[in-house]
Structure formats: C-alpha cells, structure tokens
Design a protein around this motif. Structure first.
Motif, PDB file in Angstrom:
ATOM      1  N   ASN A   1      42.741  82.486  56.793  1.00 40.34           N
ATOM      2  CA  ASN A   1      43.480  82.540  58.055  1.00 40.34           C
ATOM      3  C   ASN A   1      44.956  82.560  57.665  1.00 40.34           C
ATOM      4  N   SER A   2      45.572  83.727  57.692  1.00 37.39           N
ATOM      5  CA  SER A   2      46.905  83.899  57.120  1.00 37.39           C
ATOM      6  C   SER A   2      47.959  84.043  58.219  1.00 37.39           C
ATOM      7  N   VAL A   3      48.965  83.197  58.157  1.00 36.84           N
ATOM      8  CA  VAL A   3      50.057  83.226  59.127  1.00 36.84           C
ATOM      9  C   VAL A   3      51.365  83.429  58.376  1.00 36.84           C
ATOM     10  N   LEU A   4      52.109  84.468  58.763  1.00 31.81           N
ATOM     11  CA  LEU A   4      53.395  84.761  58.159  1.00 31.81           C
ATOM     12  C   LEU A   4      54.502  84.097  58.979  1.00 31.81           C
ATOM     13  N   VAL A   5      55.386  83.402  58.296  1.00 34.26           N
ATOM     14  CA  VAL A   5      56.452  82.632  58.947  1.00 34.26           C
ATOM     15  C   VAL A   5      57.738  83.454  58.972  1.00 34.26           C
TER      16      VAL A   5
ATOM     17  N   ILE B   1      58.152  76.731  64.355  1.00 28.87           N
ATOM     18  CA  ILE B   1      57.221  75.738  63.817  1.00 28.87           C
ATOM     19  C   ILE B   1      56.002  75.617  64.733  1.00 28.87           C
ATOM     20  N   GLY B   2      56.246  75.504  66.028  1.00 27.99           N
ATOM     21  CA  GLY B   2      55.149  75.382  66.989  1.00 27.99           C
ATOM     22  C   GLY B   2      54.250  76.597  66.989  1.00 27.99           C
ATOM     23  N   ARG B   3      54.852  77.798  66.875  1.00 30.83           N
ATOM     24  CA  ARG B   3      54.048  79.037  66.871  1.00 30.83           C
ATOM     25  C   ARG B   3      53.119  79.078  65.661  1.00 30.83           C
ATOM     26  N   VAL B   4      53.652  78.738  64.495  1.00 31.30           N
ATOM     27  CA  VAL B   4      52.857  78.810  63.276  1.00 31.30           C
ATOM     28  C   VAL B   4      51.740  77.769  63.297  1.00 31.30           C
ATOM     29  N   VAL B   5      52.061  76.550  63.698  1.00 27.23           N
ATOM     30  CA  VAL B   5      51.044  75.497  63.770  1.00 27.23           C
ATOM     31  C   VAL B   5      49.930  75.894  64.723  1.00 27.23           C
ATOM     32  N   GLU B   6      50.304  76.413  65.870  1.00 25.80           N
ATOM     33  CA  GLU B   6      49.294  76.837  66.852  1.00 25.80           C
ATOM     34  C   GLU B   6      48.403  77.938  66.291  1.00 25.80           C
ATOM     35  N   ALA B   7      49.009  78.892  65.568  1.00 26.02           N
ATOM     36  CA  ALA B   7      48.234  79.996  64.997  1.00 26.02           C
ATOM     37  C   ALA B   7      47.250  79.494  63.941  1.00 26.02           C
ATOM     38  N   VAL B   8      47.675  78.528  63.132  1.00 31.30           N
ATOM     39  CA  VAL B   8      46.779  77.974  62.113  1.00 31.30           C
ATOM     40  C   VAL B   8      45.621  77.237  62.774  1.00 31.30           C
ATOM     41  N   LEU B   9      45.940  76.367  63.719  1.00 27.40           N
ATOM     42  CA  LEU B   9      44.905  75.539  64.345  1.00 27.40           C
ATOM     43  C   LEU B   9      43.939  76.364  65.190  1.00 27.40           C
ATOM     44  N   LYS B  10      44.435  77.433  65.772  1.00 28.56           N
ATOM     45  CA  LYS B  10      43.594  78.265  66.645  1.00 28.56           C
ATOM     46  C   LYS B  10      42.402  78.846  65.897  1.00 28.56           C
ATOM     47  N   ASP B  11      42.621  79.269  64.649  1.00 34.67           N
ATOM     48  CA  ASP B  11      41.554  79.923  63.889  1.00 34.67           C
ATOM     49  C   ASP B  11      41.040  79.094  62.723  1.00 34.67           C
ATOM     50  N   ALA B  12      41.486  77.845  62.624  1.00 32.27           N
ATOM     51  CA  ALA B  12      41.099  77.018  61.470  1.00 32.27           C
ATOM     52  C   ALA B  12      39.598  76.813  61.382  1.00 32.27           C
ATOM     53  N   ASP B  13      38.927  76.703  62.521  1.00 32.07           N
ATOM     54  CA  ASP B  13      37.493  76.407  62.479  1.00 32.07           C
ATOM     55  C   ASP B  13      36.666  77.598  61.999  1.00 32.07           C
ATOM     56  N   ARG B  14      37.278  78.766  61.893  1.00 27.81           N
ATOM     57  CA  ARG B  14      36.565  79.957  61.418  1.00 27.81           C
ATOM     58  C   ARG B  14      36.886  80.282  59.959  1.00 27.81           C
ATOM     59  N   HIS B  15      37.751  79.478  59.350  1.00 24.66           N
ATOM     60  CA  HIS B  15      38.160  79.742  57.973  1.00 24.66           C
ATOM     61  C   HIS B  15      38.276  78.429  57.209  1.00 24.66           C
ATOM     62  N   GLN B  16      37.854  78.446  55.952  1.00 25.98           N
ATOM     63  CA  GLN B  16      38.005  77.265  55.109  1.00 25.98           C
ATOM     64  C   GLN B  16      39.388  77.202  54.469  1.00 25.98           C
ATOM     65  N   ILE B  17      40.073  78.345  54.436  1.00 26.42           N
ATOM     66  CA  ILE B  17      41.393  78.421  53.821  1.00 26.42           C
ATOM     67  C   ILE B  17      42.379  79.000  54.822  1.00 26.42           C
ATOM     68  N   SER B  18      43.492  78.311  55.031  1.00 29.82           N
ATOM     69  CA  SER B  18      44.594  78.823  55.838  1.00 29.82           C
ATOM     70  C   SER B  18      45.826  78.929  54.960  1.00 29.82           C
ATOM     71  N   THR B  19      46.612  79.978  55.161  1.00 34.85           N
ATOM     72  CA  THR B  19      47.842  80.140  54.393  1.00 34.85           C
ATOM     73  C   THR B  19      49.032  80.249  55.338  1.00 34.85           C
ATOM     74  N   VAL B  20      50.093  79.544  54.995  1.00 34.64           N
ATOM     75  CA  VAL B  20      51.368  79.613  55.709  1.00 34.64           C
ATOM     76  C   VAL B  20      52.380  80.109  54.689  1.00 34.64           C
ATOM     77  N   CYS B  21      52.847  81.329  54.883  1.00 31.22           N
ATOM     78  CA  CYS B  21      53.663  81.984  53.868  1.00 31.22           C
ATOM     79  C   CYS B  21      54.947  82.508  54.494  1.00 31.22           C
ATOM     80  N   GLY B  22      56.072  82.192  53.868  1.00 28.95           N
ATOM     81  CA  GLY B  22      57.338  82.722  54.335  1.00 28.95           C
ATOM     82  C   GLY B  22      57.387  84.230  54.211  1.00 28.95           C
ATOM     83  N   ASP B  23      57.961  84.894  55.235  1.00 35.88           N
ATOM     84  CA  ASP B  23      58.003  86.362  55.222  1.00 35.88           C
ATOM     85  C   ASP B  23      58.953  86.914  54.166  1.00 35.88           C
ATOM     86  N   GLY B  24      59.700  86.031  53.482  1.00 39.39           N
ATOM     87  CA  GLY B  24      60.601  86.477  52.429  1.00 39.39           C
ATOM     88  C   GLY B  24      59.901  87.005  51.197  1.00 39.39           C
TER      89      GLY B  24
END
Length: 434
Positions: free
Chosen positions: A272-276, A292-315
């Motif tokens: 579950n990959s979210v670009l910051v 911060i709120g957008r990224v957290v919400e995106a991670v939590l929304k799909d967390a139950d469908r993935h064992q791995i979530s990534t939060v990665c800076g767009d840089g």
C-alpha cells in the motif's frame, strides 16, 4: 499436538528444515523412533520432523515408509503437512508425494516449490538450475545412488507419480496471488493433485504461500525446506511468540539509489504505497497538517488489505525535489531547520499510523535523520540492536516507551544494492510471521 508435521526423505535434510524453523522461534523436534513418541513430545513442539530415510529405497518401499509415517502423525491439530525432498530432486519424489496424498485424503493436493535461493537452486521455466546450470548437467546427474538425468521438475513427477501434474510458471506469478489462487482451484477441480511452481526468490515463495491461503485448498508442501518455513510462518504462531502483522516503511531519502530500491520493492511485494508531497510540509503549519492527515488517512484506509505500507517522500523523483532557498527566505530558517521540519512530519505520520492501527508491529526507516525523528516522536529511549541485515542496515526493537518492542530496521538512504529495501522488508516479514 504439533501444528506442523514434516516427513523428510533423509535425516540431514529433515534437520536442515528444523533449523530453518528454529531460526523463526518455532520449537522443532526431530523424532527418530516413532514408537517412543509420547504426547508430551507432541504437545511441547510447534513442528515435528520425522526422517523416513527413504531416498535410496525402491519406489514401493519409499511409498510404504512415508505412508506409514504420515498415518501415525496425522491429526486434526496439524495446520501444515510437509514432504521434505532433496534440494536437487534426488530420490522418490513422486511415490512419496503419492503416499502423503493417499494417506491424507482426496481433498489434499501437493504444492511443489522446490527452490532454495540461498544455495543457488531455483526453478525457472519448469527447469531446476543449480547456480545457473541445468540440473542434469551438474554432478548430481552421476550420483551413484540417486542420479537425476533431467532438469524438468514436472517431468520427474510425471515419471514417478500416478497423479496428474500441473505447472504454474513465472508469468503466472506475475499476475499476483489472487490469480494464482484461482488457477490452483481450477486445477484441483480438474483432478490435478500435484502443482509444480517456478520459484526463484523468497518473494516468489511468499506469493505462492499467499495464494495457497487465498485458495483455501488443503495442501502438502513439497520442497527442500524454505517453502515449508514460509508456509509455517504464515499459518502458525510459535508457542513462544505472538507478533503483530503489519509493516510500515518510512522513506525520505532523495538519493537516486533510494528511488531504485523503492521501485524494486513496489515491483516485488504487494504494498500500500503513498507518495508524500514533501513541499507541503514547508508551506505553512496548516498545509503541513493537511498533508500529514491526507497521508495517514490513505495508509489506514487500505492497511487491512496489505501487510506492507510505504510512506515515501516524492523527492525520490528529481522533478519533485525541493528548492529550499525560497522556504528558507520565507521562514527565516536554515537548511537544517527546513529538513528537520520534513523529518518531524514524516515521523508524525508514522506515529499516527501506529497509534490508530495497533496491528502495525514493525517499521523500516531510511536515513539517520528520519530514524532519530521517529524515535523521538515515539518516545523510545533507543533501540535494542539485534542483528545486521545488510551492511549498514541494522535490525532492532524500540527500547522503552509506549511502543516498546516494535521491530525496526534502519538503513542509510544511499546504501545497498537495488534489492536492499526489499531484503529488509522480507527480513521483517520473517520476524512477524507474515
């Protein structure tokens, strides 16, 4: 009763499988005298290994030895049955697999994933390669007791087994675990009792294991031990441990190597990959909080469908890299101040995710500055260092604080080869039994 039963074709191989299981904190016992087994032995271990020592037997003798062992060890408590075979396919693969299928019943199928990546044994295009050489061209072909003169795994099974054999190759694995699960169910419905898989990496074995679970099929794992260990950690929690089940990767590095490593991770694992949008952190406190709120919400929304979530800076993509000058002028701050704001925001994202969803039990962080910010935000006094995963990639656990014991791997953003982050995440999956 033990939840994992391994019937091996020789003692050395059985013990090698037991060691793999022991490394993952399973209590594993090798039983040499079936008549001396008592209930305490069965109840005190997670995995029981019995060497039938049948590799050099005739096919009929091997069938009888394995059938007898399986009939004596089968139980309603067993979650995983395994037939441990030789890593170079010597012996009576077909007749011994038949014996386990006959003993366990017609609702079982055999899943053969006989690769051993650490020793250079892989299956590609249906053929076993040993350090890149087809099996029949290695010294195994002239083994005096158990020669193997073909490299096609399915052909070996078809020449030794009475049951129909199906194959799934790398192109099938590329379609994902859901597709593989559907194909397995279709094969089983058509009467195929042995499915032989291509498998090159540990990630392939993880995908096959996930597909087995998704399919709901009852299986016997047929392999030299690595696939059995993979299935065990997905199905069985050790009596000594009860771990959480999700991993969060927090990556803020802009080094070109970080981009290559993250893309390799995204290709290799279901994430579950979210670009910051990191520039948002520097615009204003309001913009920072909103991102911060957008990224957290995106991670939590799909967390139950993935064992791995990534939060990665767009840089990690050059076109998104920040020109810090205007922000430094706007806020009257130094470059260090500006980067610290970004690090703290990434740490805040991780903290809110872990606070909101307690199934997250492990973290990967890239870069010392982000790791320090994470530790401060999580209120841990430090890290209990346990292991070196790769050069400059350390594994440990949070020391103290609300999240004491959370698993973490830290690595410099520029360090390691293209597969470095993928290897770190795979290491954490093994620690969490996922």
């Amino acid at each position: 009763m033990s939840e994992c039963v391994v019937i091996a074709d020789d003692l050395t191989g059985g013990n090698a499988t037991g060691v793999l299981l022991k490394k993952m904190k399973y209590v594993a016992h090798t039983v040499l005298n079936m008549d001396a087994i008592d209930q305490n032995t069965l109840d005190s271990c997670d995995c029981l290994i019995y060497p039938a020592n049948s590799r050099g037997f005739s096919r009929e003798e091997a069938y009888s030895a394995v059938y007898d062992a399986c009939s004596r060890l089968m139980s309603r408590d067993v979650l995983l049955y395994s037939h441990r075979i030789d890593s170079t396919l010597r012996g009576n693969l077909g007749s011994e697999t038949d014996a386990m299928l006959d003993c366990l019943g017609e609702d079982y199928i055999a899943v053969s994933a006989p690769c051993f990546p650490a020793t250079g044994r892989i299956i590609c295009g249906g053929y076993m390669l040993v350090n890149g050489i087809p099996l029949h061209k290695t010294s195994i072909a002239i083994d005096p007791k158990c020669p193997v003169k073909v490299s096609d795994v399915a052909e070996i099974y078809r020449s030794q087994s009475k049951y129909p054999v199906g194959t799934l190759d790398i192109s099938d694995l590329m379609e994902g675990s859901g597709s593989v699960a559907r194909k397995m169910k279709d094969m089983a419905a058509r009467g195929i009792r042995i499915i032989s898989f291509d498998c090159i990496t540990q990630e392939d074995l993880d995908l096959i294991g996930d597909a087995v679970i998704e399919s709901g099929l009852k299986i016997v794992a047929v392999d030299p031990g690595v696939f059995t260990a993979t299935m065990a950690r997905k199905l069985i929690k050790p009596k000594e441990d009860r771990a959480d089940k999700r991993i969060l990767a927090v990556v803020g590095s802009v080094h070109p190597n970080a981009k290559a490593q993250m893309e390799q991770l995204w290709l290799s694992q279901d994430t579950n990959s979210v670009l910051v949008e990191t520039a948002k952190f520097l615009e204003s406190p309001e913009a920072r909080e909103k991102e911060i709120g957008r990224v957290v919400e995106a991670v939590l929304k799909d967390a139950d469908r993935h064992q791995i979530s990534t939060v990665c800076g767009d840089g990690i993509y050059p076109e998104n890299r920040i020109d810090f000058g205007p922000y430094m002028d706007k806020h009257g701050c130094t470059l260090e101040d500006a980067t610290d704001v970004i690090n703290q925001a990434m740490a805040e994202i991780a903290y809110r995710v872990f606070t909101a969803d307690r199934t997250f039990g492990a973290m990967y962080t890239s870069g010392g500055d982000i790791t320090i910010s994470v530790c401060r935000r999580f209120g841990t006094s430090g890290l209990r260092l346990r292991d070196e995963v790769l050069p400059l990639a350390a594994y440990g656990k949070f020391l103290g604080g609300e999240f004491d014991g959370v698993h973490i791997i830290t690595k410099g953003g520029s360090q390691g080869g293209v597969d470095a982050i993928n290897q770190c995440i795979t290491y954490l999956k093994e620690k969490l039994y996922i």
